[in-house]
Scaffold this active site. Structure first.
Site, short mmCIF file in Angstrom:
data_model
loop_
_atom_site.label_atom_id
_atom_site.label_comp_id
_atom_site.label_asym_id
_atom_site.label_seq_id
_atom_site.Cartn_x
_atom_site.Cartn_y
_atom_site.Cartn_z
N HIS A 148 3.30 -16.77 1.53
CA HIS A 148 3.66 -16.51 2.93
C HIS A 148 4.39 -15.18 3.07
O HIS A 148 4.85 -14.59 2.10
CB HIS A 148 4.53 -17.65 3.48
CG HIS A 148 5.84 -17.79 2.78
ND1 HIS A 148 5.98 -18.47 1.59
CD2 HIS A 148 7.07 -17.32 3.09
CE1 HIS A 148 7.24 -18.41 1.20
NE2 HIS A 148 7.93 -17.72 2.09
N ASP A 186 7.62 -13.75 5.15
CA ASP A 186 8.77 -14.32 5.87
C ASP A 186 8.83 -13.88 7.33
O ASP A 186 9.20 -14.67 8.21
CB ASP A 186 10.07 -13.94 5.15
CG ASP A 186 10.23 -14.70 3.84
OD1 ASP A 186 9.49 -15.67 3.62
OD2 ASP A 186 11.10 -14.32 3.03
N HIS A 199 4.65 -13.42 -0.75
CA HIS A 199 5.17 -14.08 -1.95
C HIS A 199 4.95 -15.58 -1.93
O HIS A 199 4.59 -16.17 -0.91
CB HIS A 199 6.67 -13.78 -2.10
CG HIS A 199 7.49 -14.26 -0.95
ND1 HIS A 199 7.70 -13.50 0.18
CD2 HIS A 199 8.15 -15.43 -0.72
CE1 HIS A 199 8.46 -14.17 1.04
NE2 HIS A 199 8.74 -15.36 0.52
N ARG A 252 15.49 -27.11 -9.36
CA ARG A 252 15.75 -25.70 -9.08
C ARG A 252 16.55 -25.60 -7.78
O ARG A 252 16.16 -26.13 -6.75
CB ARG A 252 14.39 -25.00 -8.91
CG ARG A 252 14.42 -23.54 -8.46
CD ARG A 252 13.03 -23.22 -7.96
NE ARG A 252 12.66 -21.81 -7.93
CZ ARG A 252 12.77 -21.04 -6.86
NH1 ARG A 252 13.30 -21.52 -5.75
NH2 ARG A 252 12.33 -19.79 -6.89
O1 LIG Z 1 13.31 -19.93 -3.37
C1 LIG Z 1 12.59 -18.95 -3.49
O2 LIG Z 1 12.48 -18.34 -4.58
C2 LIG Z 1 11.78 -18.43 -2.33
C3 LIG Z 1 11.92 -19.20 -1.08
C4 LIG Z 1 11.16 -18.59 0.06
O3 LIG Z 1 10.17 -17.94 -0.12
C5 LIG Z 1 11.64 -18.78 1.42
O4 LIG Z 1 12.64 -19.48 1.63
O5 LIG Z 1 11.02 -18.20 2.34
FE LIG Z 2 9.77 -16.78 1.68
#
Ligand SMILES: O=C(O)CCC(=O)C(=O)O
Ligand SMILES: [Fe+2]
Length: 316
Positions: free
Chosen positions: A227, A229, A285, A295
């Site tokens: 996606h 952001d 990403h 995690r």
């Molecule tokens: O936690 C991550 O490494 C990425 C999370 C992410 O892409 C987001 O919150 O938009």
């Molecule tokens: Fe993200």
């Protein structure tokens, strides 16, 4: 993804053709015997083929989608690594804020802004919150700004649910630490992109995430999709992630991947590691699925538009 259907075994009707292709016994008997040198060459060739096949299988399993480069290894302590990438046009469709809207785009990683001790303390805040709920699927969020917490297949508002009793769960020191961390990350972003720290505003959603290998129950659990952001969250101009656990120590899988044609770049989470980037499609990403363990991270988002700013969490 649905597995590829394999074609059914060929019907017995084919056996006639196979019979026709089979060399006659006489012919085989007449074939010259293989010399020891030929046998040796054949064995070596077969061995090399097997090694190559095993390597290809291993590399495809290890990288899921052909990842070729690691931007930040879990074991290294980066004083600051920054990679500039050309900005996408995603910002053009939004109000521009001179001195803040990205003109220089890119991504950075640093391990010296937040200490591992601070990461540990901030993770304890997340654990306290998540102990009150948590998703049935693999991804839970806790948003200390709005009070949203995943519970089962839904969300509850902690502040509404607990009222004043929330002060028995989170302390003023917890909120102070959260604010300090946010401030340090904001400074880091401002410096890296050459903008004024006061032109950046915290925006929503800014939240803790907890991911594990449980099967997804709702779309909210599907954290692994690629996606952008700025597209997903609208107000984001700069995204940051503070990692609160260690890749391969606390969990497996779960690496962050910047997706690029030919050579994806991974960031291996490490407690205290801050990864930050401009939020447009120059930084498409995804997060790999977590295969084992848990995690923890925080997504901290900044906007240039004061209308989209949110306050730090505080007891009111
Ligand atoms: O936690 C991550 O490494 C990425 C999370 C992410 O892409 C987001 O919150 O938009
Ligand atoms: Fe993200």
């Amino acid at each position: 993804m649905a597995p590829q259907r394999r074609s059914a075994p060929r019907a017995a009707a084919d056996s006639g053709a196979a019979e026709r292709r089979r060399p006659s016994r006489n012919k085989k008997d007449r074939a010259p015997q293989e010399t020891p040198r030929e046998m040796w060459l054949r064995t070596v060739g077969l061995g090399a083929g097997l090694v190559l096949a095993a390597f290809l299988l291993w590399s495809s399993l290890g990288t899921e989608d052909g990842v070729t480069e690691v931007l930040a290894h879990r074991g290294e302590v980066l004083a600051g690594r920054f990679i500039e990438v050309p900005c996408s046009e995603d910002y053009d469709g939004h109000r521009m804020f001179e001195g803040c809207t990205p003109r220089k785009c890119g991504r950075g990683v640093t391990d010296i802004v937040i200490t591992r001790e601070e990461a540990q303390r901030i993770r304890s805040i997340a654990e306290k919150g998540f102990s009150l709920g948590g998703s049935d699927g693999g991804a839970s969020i806790l948003d200390l700004h709005s009070g949203a917490l995943s519970v089962g297949k839904h969300f509850v508002n902690l502040y509404r649910y607990f009222g004043d009793k929330i002060q028995n769960i989170f302390s003023e020191e917890d909120f102070q630490l959260y604010r300090d961390v946010r401030q340090k990350v904001q400074l880091t972003i401002a410096k890296a992109f050459g903008i004024s720290v006061s032109s950046l505003y915290l925006t929503k959603p800014t939240f803790f995430s907890r991911m594990n290998s449980s099967e997804a129950r709702t779309a909210h659990d599907e954290y692994w999709h690629a996606h952008v952001d700025k597209v997903t969250y609208g107000s984001f101009d700069y995204t940051s992630l503070l990692y609160l656990s260690d890749y391969l120590e606390d969990f497996g899988g779960g690496r962050f991947v910047f997706m690029e044609e030919g050579a994806n770049k991974t960031v291996e989470p490490r407690a205290g590691r801050v990864s930050f980037f401009t939020s447009g499609s120059e930084n498409l990403h995804r997060v790999e699925k977590v295969h084992w363990g848990t995690r923890y991270a925080i997504t901290i988002a900044f906007t240039c538009n004061p209308d989209h700013s949110i306050e730090d969490p505080a007891f009111t």
